[in-house]
Design a protein around this motif. Structure first.
Motif, PDB file in Angstrom:
ATOM      1  N   ALA A   1      -2.697  -5.662  -5.055  1.00  0.00           N
ATOM      2  CA  ALA A   1      -1.300  -6.147  -4.751  1.00  0.00           C
ATOM      3  C   ALA A   1      -0.591  -5.094  -3.960  1.00  0.00           C
ATOM      4  O   ALA A   1      -0.067  -5.131  -2.770  1.00  0.00           O
ATOM      5  N   VAL A   2      -0.647  -3.895  -4.315  1.00  0.00           N
ATOM      6  CA  VAL A   2       0.023  -2.688  -4.086  1.00  0.00           C
ATOM      7  C   VAL A   2      -0.538  -2.234  -2.729  1.00  0.00           C
ATOM      8  O   VAL A   2       0.016  -1.789  -1.897  1.00  0.00           O
ATOM      9  N   GLU A   3      -1.773  -2.173  -2.845  1.00  0.00           N
ATOM     10  CA  GLU A   3      -2.575  -1.561  -1.896  1.00  0.00           C
ATOM     11  C   GLU A   3      -2.232  -2.587  -0.595  1.00  0.00           C
ATOM     12  O   GLU A   3      -2.281  -2.046   0.824  1.00  0.00           O
ATOM     13  N   ARG A   4      -2.388  -3.850  -0.651  1.00  0.00           N
ATOM     14  CA  ARG A   4      -1.985  -4.953   0.393  1.00  0.00           C
ATOM     15  C   ARG A   4      -0.770  -4.423   0.907  1.00  0.00           C
ATOM     16  O   ARG A   4      -0.371  -4.752   2.173  1.00  0.00           O
ATOM     17  N   LEU A   5       0.344  -4.427  -0.234  1.00  0.00           N
ATOM     18  CA  LEU A   5       1.739  -4.326   0.519  1.00  0.00           C
ATOM     19  C   LEU A   5       1.872  -2.732   1.281  1.00  0.00           C
ATOM     20  O   LEU A   5       2.523  -2.675   2.335  1.00  0.00           O
ATOM     21  N   VAL A   6       1.063  -1.980   0.937  1.00  0.00           N
ATOM     22  CA  VAL A   6       1.065  -0.473   1.583  1.00  0.00           C
ATOM     23  C   VAL A   6       0.510  -0.498   2.868  1.00  0.00           C
ATOM     24  O   VAL A   6       1.147  -0.264   4.031  1.00  0.00           O
ATOM     25  N   GLU A   7      -0.612  -1.478   3.071  1.00  0.00           N
ATOM     26  CA  GLU A   7      -1.195  -1.754   4.388  1.00  0.00           C
ATOM     27  C   GLU A   7      -0.346  -2.706   5.422  1.00  0.00           C
ATOM     28  O   GLU A   7      -0.058  -2.163   6.511  1.00  0.00           O
ATOM     29  N   ASP A   8       0.391  -3.507   4.654  1.00  0.00           N
ATOM     30  CA  ASP A   8       1.410  -4.192   5.568  1.00  0.00           C
ATOM     31  C   ASP A   8       2.399  -3.404   5.999  1.00  0.00           C
ATOM     32  O   ASP A   8       2.983  -3.447   7.330  1.00  0.00           O
ATOM     33  N   LEU A   9       3.084  -2.399   5.063  1.00  0.00           N
ATOM     34  CA  LEU A   9       4.050  -1.536   5.756  1.00  0.00           C
ATOM     35  C   LEU A   9       3.340  -0.556   6.831  1.00  0.00           C
ATOM     36  O   LEU A   9       4.236  -0.269   7.770  1.00  0.00           O
ATOM     37  N   ILE A  10       2.247  -0.171   6.540  1.00  0.00           N
ATOM     38  CA  ILE A  10       1.645   0.650   7.757  1.00  0.00           C
ATOM     39  C   ILE A  10       1.513   0.021   8.909  1.00  0.00           C
ATOM     40  O   ILE A  10       1.830   0.684  10.182  1.00  0.00           O
ATOM     41  N   GLN A  11       0.988  -1.155   9.028  1.00  0.00           N
ATOM     42  CA  GLN A  11       0.867  -1.935  10.297  1.00  0.00           C
ATOM     43  C   GLN A  11       2.304  -2.148  10.721  1.00  0.00           C
ATOM     44  O   GLN A  11       2.526  -2.048  12.044  1.00  0.00           O
ATOM     45  N   GLU A  12       3.340  -2.377   9.904  1.00  0.00           N
ATOM     46  CA  GLU A  12       4.714  -2.355  10.700  1.00  0.00           C
ATOM     47  C   GLU A  12       5.350  -1.051  11.289  1.00  0.00           C
ATOM     48  O   GLU A  12       5.988  -1.277  12.257  1.00  0.00           O
ATOM     49  N   SER A  13       4.926  -0.242  10.735  1.00  0.00           N
ATOM     50  CA  SER A  13       5.277   1.201  11.230  1.00  0.00           C
ATOM     51  C   SER A  13       4.491   1.585  12.466  1.00  0.00           C
ATOM     52  O   SER A  13       5.042   2.192  13.283  1.00  0.00           O
ATOM     53  N   MET A  14       3.323   1.051  12.405  1.00  0.00           N
ATOM     54  CA  MET A  14       2.615   1.243  13.676  1.00  0.00           C
ATOM     55  C   MET A  14       3.276   0.530  14.769  1.00  0.00           C
ATOM     56  O   MET A  14       3.237   0.937  15.984  1.00  0.00           O
ATOM     57  N   ALA A  15       3.438  -0.538  14.375  1.00  0.00           N
ATOM     58  CA  ALA A  15       4.242  -1.478  15.622  1.00  0.00           C
ATOM     59  C   ALA A  15       5.468  -0.797  16.126  1.00  0.00           C
ATOM     60  O   ALA A  15       5.562  -1.104  17.230  1.00  0.00           O
ATOM     61  N   LYS A  16       6.106  -0.355  15.196  1.00  0.00           N
ATOM     62  CA  LYS A  16       7.662   0.293  15.751  1.00  0.00           C
ATOM     63  C   LYS A  16       7.289   1.690  16.375  1.00  0.00           C
ATOM     64  O   LYS A  16       8.323   2.222  16.961  1.00  0.00           O
ATOM     65  N   GLY A  17       6.218   2.252  16.187  1.00  0.00           N
ATOM     66  CA  GLY A  17       5.810   3.530  16.956  1.00  0.00           C
ATOM     67  C   GLY A  17       6.126   4.670  16.204  1.00  0.00           C
ATOM     68  O   GLY A  17       6.298   5.697  16.455  1.00  0.00           O
ATOM     69  N   ASP A  18       6.217   4.648  14.639  1.00  0.00           N
ATOM     70  CA  ASP A  18       6.520   5.726  13.987  1.00  0.00           C
ATOM     71  C   ASP A  18       5.400   6.735  13.879  1.00  0.00           C
ATOM     72  O   ASP A  18       5.563   7.886  13.455  1.00  0.00           O
ATOM     73  N   PHE A  19       4.290   6.302  14.290  1.00  0.00           N
ATOM     74  CA  PHE A  19       3.055   7.145  14.012  1.00  0.00           C
ATOM     75  C   PHE A  19       2.683   8.004  15.633  1.00  0.00           C
ATOM     76  O   PHE A  19       1.497   8.437  15.802  1.00  0.00           O
ATOM     77  N   ASP A  20       3.443   7.513  16.375  1.00  0.00           N
ATOM     78  CA  ASP A  20       3.036   8.029  17.955  1.00  0.00           C
ATOM     79  C   ASP A  20       3.079   9.478  17.879  1.00  0.00           C
ATOM     80  O   ASP A  20       2.394  10.166  18.895  1.00  0.00           O
ATOM     81  N   ASN A  21       3.927  10.439  16.908  1.00  0.00           N
ATOM     82  CA  ASN A  21       3.980  11.756  17.206  1.00  0.00           C
ATOM     83  C   ASN A  21       2.656  12.433  16.310  1.00  0.00           C
ATOM     84  O   ASN A  21       2.956  13.691  16.152  1.00  0.00           O
TER      85      ASN A  21
END
Length: 322
Positions: free
Chosen positions: A159-179
């Motif tokens: 369950a924690v892994e799924r939550l972390v994956e959702d947070l990663i996808q949300e951050s990617m959509a916001k552009g936090d990983f562009d740099n």
């Protein structure tokens, strides 16, 4: 064709003739006849009589016969029995590959099947880990309670892994990983060998990361450790008896050899079990010979004694020189 109101052109009698049947036959006879003719005339079959036009005629005749059987059954039986004769979607090539998984084009179905294999491998890994925990803690009530807690920890981890994956996808959509460095470059997650299927490589990596080992690997390791232990024990027993053995020591050595032969016989049974489960023919093992192993122990003992005597000789020479 069924959804668009398609109506075949064949007559009922002609349809029975095309299917090589007689009127009044059972539904199983109709299905068996259609299956045999489909294998015979299907364009994708390897039959020498493959013909697309003949296959279309057979399919139309099959639908006409099914409709005729449904109409007859409707007049003779109730509505519950009528449902058994409703025409069903035919099973063609859709179920002949990819274990019947997926819908759409072959490429789309292949992608869906690859994801299905990943999910199935993940479930098998979780089941394996849970069974391993159960085997370790199968004893008292306290161990069973511990087993339940461990299994819950596994579920919580997922369950924690799924939550972390959702947070990663949300951050990617916001552009936090562009740099990040290396953005837009492919990941080196597959094997460099072109002869290995990437999906199989990934599945094997998942199993290895979760501590899974095949049965034949464990058996091979156990056999090697056992033979090394037996060899060391027989050499140690020979060293205890000394260089020149008395009659009592000879009897003791005979008993040691008999026990060693019994251990080798049990070990050869494990070798037989290993040869039954090993998937590679070149990895199969041969039986261990008691006579050869005892002779090897004698040679090892002599080599150790020569080494000890040689070291003693050097020490004596050094003392005389001093």
């Amino acid at each position: 064709r069924m959804l668009s109101g398609y109506k075949p052109k064949n007559d009922v009698k002609d349809s029975y003739k095309i299917l090589e049947l007689e009127e009044g036959c059972s539904l199983d006879d109709v299905r068996n006849s259609y299956r045999n003719l489909a294998k015979k005339y299907h364009p994708d079959s390897s039959s020498g009589m493959a013909d697309s036009k003949a296959f279309i005629r057979v399919e139309e005749a099959y639908r006409v016969v099914l409709s005729d059987l449904a109409a007859r059954q409707k007049s003779d039986s109730s509505e519950e029995e009528e449902d058994q004769f409703k025409s069903k979607s035919l099973q063609h090539r859709h179920y002949l590959s990819f274990e019947g998984v997926g819908i759409g084009t072959p490429s789309q179905r292949e992608k869906q099947y690859m994801q299905f294999r990943v999910d199935r491998a993940t479930e098998q890994v979780l089941e394996y880990r849970q069974q391993r925990l159960e085997s370790r803690c199968a004893g008292t009530d306290l161990s069973r309670a511990k087993d339940v807690r461990e299994s819950k920890k596994v579920k919580i981890t997922q369950a924690v892994e799924r939550l972390v994956e959702d947070l990663i996808q949300e951050s990617m959509a916001k552009g936090d990983f562009d740099n990040l460095s290396g953005k837009g470059k492919p990941l080196q997650k597959f094997s460099d060998s072109p002869h290995i299927d990437p999906m199989t490589h990934n599945l094997n990596r998942i199993l290895i990361d979760n501590g899974y080992q095949p049965e034949w690997i464990l058996l091979q390791k156990e056999i090697r450790e056992t033979i090394e232990r037996l060899r060391k024990s027989v050499v140690a027993s020979r060293r205890k008896l000394g260089e020149l053995m008395t009659p009592s020591e000879q009897k003791q050595w005979s008993r040691i050899c008999e026990q060693f032969a019994e251990d080798i016989r049990k070990l050869n049974k494990r070798v037989d079990n290993f040869n039954l489960v090993v998937p590679i023919l070149s990895r199969q093992m041969v039986h261990f010979s008691t006579d050869k192993e005892i002779l090897r122990a004698q040679k090892t003992y002599k080599a150790l004694m020569e080494k000890v005597s040689h070291s003693d000789t050097k020490e004596n020479e050094g003392e005389e020189g001093k």
